[in-house]
Design a protein around this motif. Structure first.
Motif, PDB file in Angstrom:
ATOM      1  N   PRO A  63       0.915  -1.070  -0.042  1.00 33.05           N
ATOM      2  CA  PRO A  63      -0.006   0.055   0.006  1.00 33.05           C
ATOM      3  C   PRO A  63       0.744   1.316   0.160  1.00 33.05           C
ATOM      4  CG  PRO A  63      -0.212  -1.186   1.969  1.00 33.05           C
ATOM      5  CD  PRO A  63       0.692  -2.111   1.174  1.00 33.05           C
ATOM      6  N   LYS A  64       1.992   1.183   0.617  1.00 35.70           N
ATOM      7  CA  LYS A  64       2.841   2.549   0.651  1.00 35.70           C
ATOM      8  C   LYS A  64       3.175   2.850  -0.954  1.00 35.70           C
ATOM      9  CE  LYS A  64       5.938   2.972   3.804  1.00 35.70           C
ATOM     10  NZ  LYS A  64       7.148   2.497   4.684  1.00 35.70           N
ATOM     11  N   GLN A  65       3.762   1.685  -1.743  1.00 33.56           N
ATOM     12  CA  GLN A  65       3.909   1.948  -2.980  1.00 33.56           C
ATOM     13  C   GLN A  65       2.959   2.578  -3.837  1.00 33.56           C
ATOM     14  OE1 GLN A  65       6.121  -1.376  -4.294  1.00 33.56           O
ATOM     15  NE2 GLN A  65       7.554  -1.465  -2.552  1.00 33.56           N
ATOM     16  N   LEU A  66       1.839   1.989  -3.647  1.00 37.05           N
ATOM     17  CA  LEU A  66       0.620   2.448  -4.237  1.00 37.05           C
ATOM     18  C   LEU A  66       0.362   3.898  -3.991  1.00 37.05           C
ATOM     19  CD1 LEU A  66      -1.713  -0.621  -3.697  1.00 37.05           C
ATOM     20  CD2 LEU A  66      -0.721   0.144  -6.109  1.00 37.05           C
ATOM     21  N   ILE A  67       0.452   4.332  -2.655  1.00 34.43           N
ATOM     22  CA  ILE A  67       0.149   5.684  -2.215  1.00 34.43           C
ATOM     23  C   ILE A  67       1.106   6.721  -3.092  1.00 34.43           C
ATOM     24  CG2 ILE A  67       0.315   7.327  -0.191  1.00 34.43           C
ATOM     25  CD1 ILE A  67      -1.115   5.002   1.412  1.00 34.43           C
ATOM     26  N   GLU A  68       2.232   6.164  -3.031  1.00 37.03           N
ATOM     27  CA  GLU A  68       3.462   6.991  -3.422  1.00 37.03           C
ATOM     28  C   GLU A  68       3.105   7.494  -4.988  1.00 37.03           C
ATOM     29  OE1 GLU A  68       6.938   4.906  -3.016  1.00 37.03           O
ATOM     30  OE2 GLU A  68       7.090   5.529  -0.680  1.00 37.03           O
ATOM     31  N   GLN A  69       2.179   6.713  -5.705  1.00 40.70           N
ATOM     32  CA  GLN A  69       1.934   6.920  -6.998  1.00 40.70           C
ATOM     33  C   GLN A  69       0.859   8.036  -7.248  1.00 40.70           C
ATOM     34  OE1 GLN A  69       2.091   3.421  -9.439  1.00 40.70           O
ATOM     35  NE2 GLN A  69       2.898   2.407  -7.930  1.00 40.70           N
ATOM     36  N   LEU A  70       0.183   8.377  -6.212  1.00 42.11           N
ATOM     37  CA  LEU A  70      -1.036   9.144  -6.169  1.00 42.11           C
ATOM     38  C   LEU A  70      -0.769  10.616  -5.697  1.00 42.11           C
ATOM     39  CD1 LEU A  70      -3.674   6.437  -5.063  1.00 42.11           C
ATOM     40  CD2 LEU A  70      -3.154   7.278  -7.270  1.00 42.11           C
ATOM     41  N   PRO A  71      -1.422  11.577  -6.176  1.00 41.93           N
ATOM     42  CA  PRO A  71      -1.321  13.106  -5.251  1.00 41.93           C
ATOM     43  C   PRO A  71      -1.576  13.048  -4.185  1.00 41.93           C
ATOM     44  CG  PRO A  71      -2.578  13.023  -7.504  1.00 41.93           C
ATOM     45  CD  PRO A  71      -2.195  11.668  -7.132  1.00 41.93           C
ATOM     46  N   PRO A  72      -0.949  13.567  -3.112  1.00 42.23           N
ATOM     47  CA  PRO A  72      -1.339  13.441  -1.818  1.00 42.23           C
ATOM     48  C   PRO A  72      -2.900  14.187  -1.518  1.00 42.23           C
ATOM     49  CG  PRO A  72       0.818  14.502  -2.191  1.00 42.23           C
ATOM     50  CD  PRO A  72       0.284  14.266  -3.257  1.00 42.23           C
TER      51      PRO A  72
END
Length: 253
Positions: A63-72
């Motif tokens: 999930p951390k890697q997925l989140i890093e690909q999205l705008p905050p």
């Protein structure tokens, strides 16, 4: 057909008891391997071709890697969705309108949030005990357990990646289908692996480990899409592939 029936039909008793059942009960989270033979054959193909892997720092990296690909600004954490209707989400005490809603949750919460008729599906659960030691070990990353009345299987992720623990420390994950006293698990581990310096650290019972039934849901709701391993097959890969499929199929607004 269930995998256990498939095992009995096509494999010898010694191979079933020494490898197939000890290994796949850990994959399926079922002591009797009742998942479909198609799922067994799929996983066997993945493992034989070297398609199974874990992130270097552990599963939380997914999930951390997925989140890093999205705008905050596209993610809102620690906020509970209370209800889903047509094009509307009730978040806390406020209603929010959307052109399309994708629900990525387990089936129990999906039926609760959408007021659909509840599914008859059930869950397979597991209890994980974490033990630690501050020295080398003669154990392998995965130990298949054949003759234990308590333990399903043992794995030591720090033998795969030393990033998962402090320096000179090993963590052992011990999986069971019922909860036991930690001292019982400690003693059983010492008996099985022949190393008496593994010490219990903590344990976690996961009641909703994997959805048991595998038939895809027949749910049609306008402007709402669903994804998750319960819509495909029970695994992290099943969850990710269903999300990708839904993301590629919804209209672009």
């Amino acid at each position: 057909d269930p995998s256990q029936t498939y095992f009995e039909k096509y494999y010898s008793k010694s191979f079933r008891e020494s490898f197939l059942v000890p290994f796949f009960r850990g994959v399926f989270l079922q002591p009797d391997c009742q998942k479909s033979m198609n799922q067994f054959r799929y996983y066997l193909n993945c493992f034989f071709l070297g398609g199974a892997a874990v992130p270097r720092k552990g599963m939380q990296e997914i999930p951390k890697q997925l989140i890093e690909q999205l705008p905050p600004e596209s993610i809102e954490l620690e906020t509970e969705v209370n209800q889903i209707r047509y094009k509307e989400l009730k978040i806390g005490n406020e209603n929010h309108q959307f052109e399309h809603i994708i629900v990525a949750t387990d089936f129990s919460n999906f039926f609760k949030l959408t007021d659909q008729i509840s599914s008859t599906r059930t869950w397979d659960s597991v209890t994980n005990y974490i033990l630690a030691k501050r020295s080398t070990t003669k154990c392998t990353p995965l130990t298949l357990v054949v003759d234990s009345p308590l333990i399903s299987h043992i794995n030591i992720p720090t033998l795969v990646s030393d990033s998962m623990a402090p320096k000179n420390t090993h963590y052992m994950n011990v999986s069971t289908f019922e909860e036991h006293e930690p001292k019982e698990i400690e003693a059983e581990v010492h008996r099985l692996v022949g190393e008496n310096d593994w010490k219990f650290v903590w344990h976690d019972h996961i009641e909703k480990g994997l959805p048991r039934n595998q038939a895809p849901p027949s749910i049609q709701i306008d402007h709402i899409s669903i994804c998750g391993d319960w819509t495909t097959f029970s695994s992290i890969e099943g969850a990710l592939s269903s999300g990708i499929k839904i993301g590629q199929s919804i209209p672009k607004f």
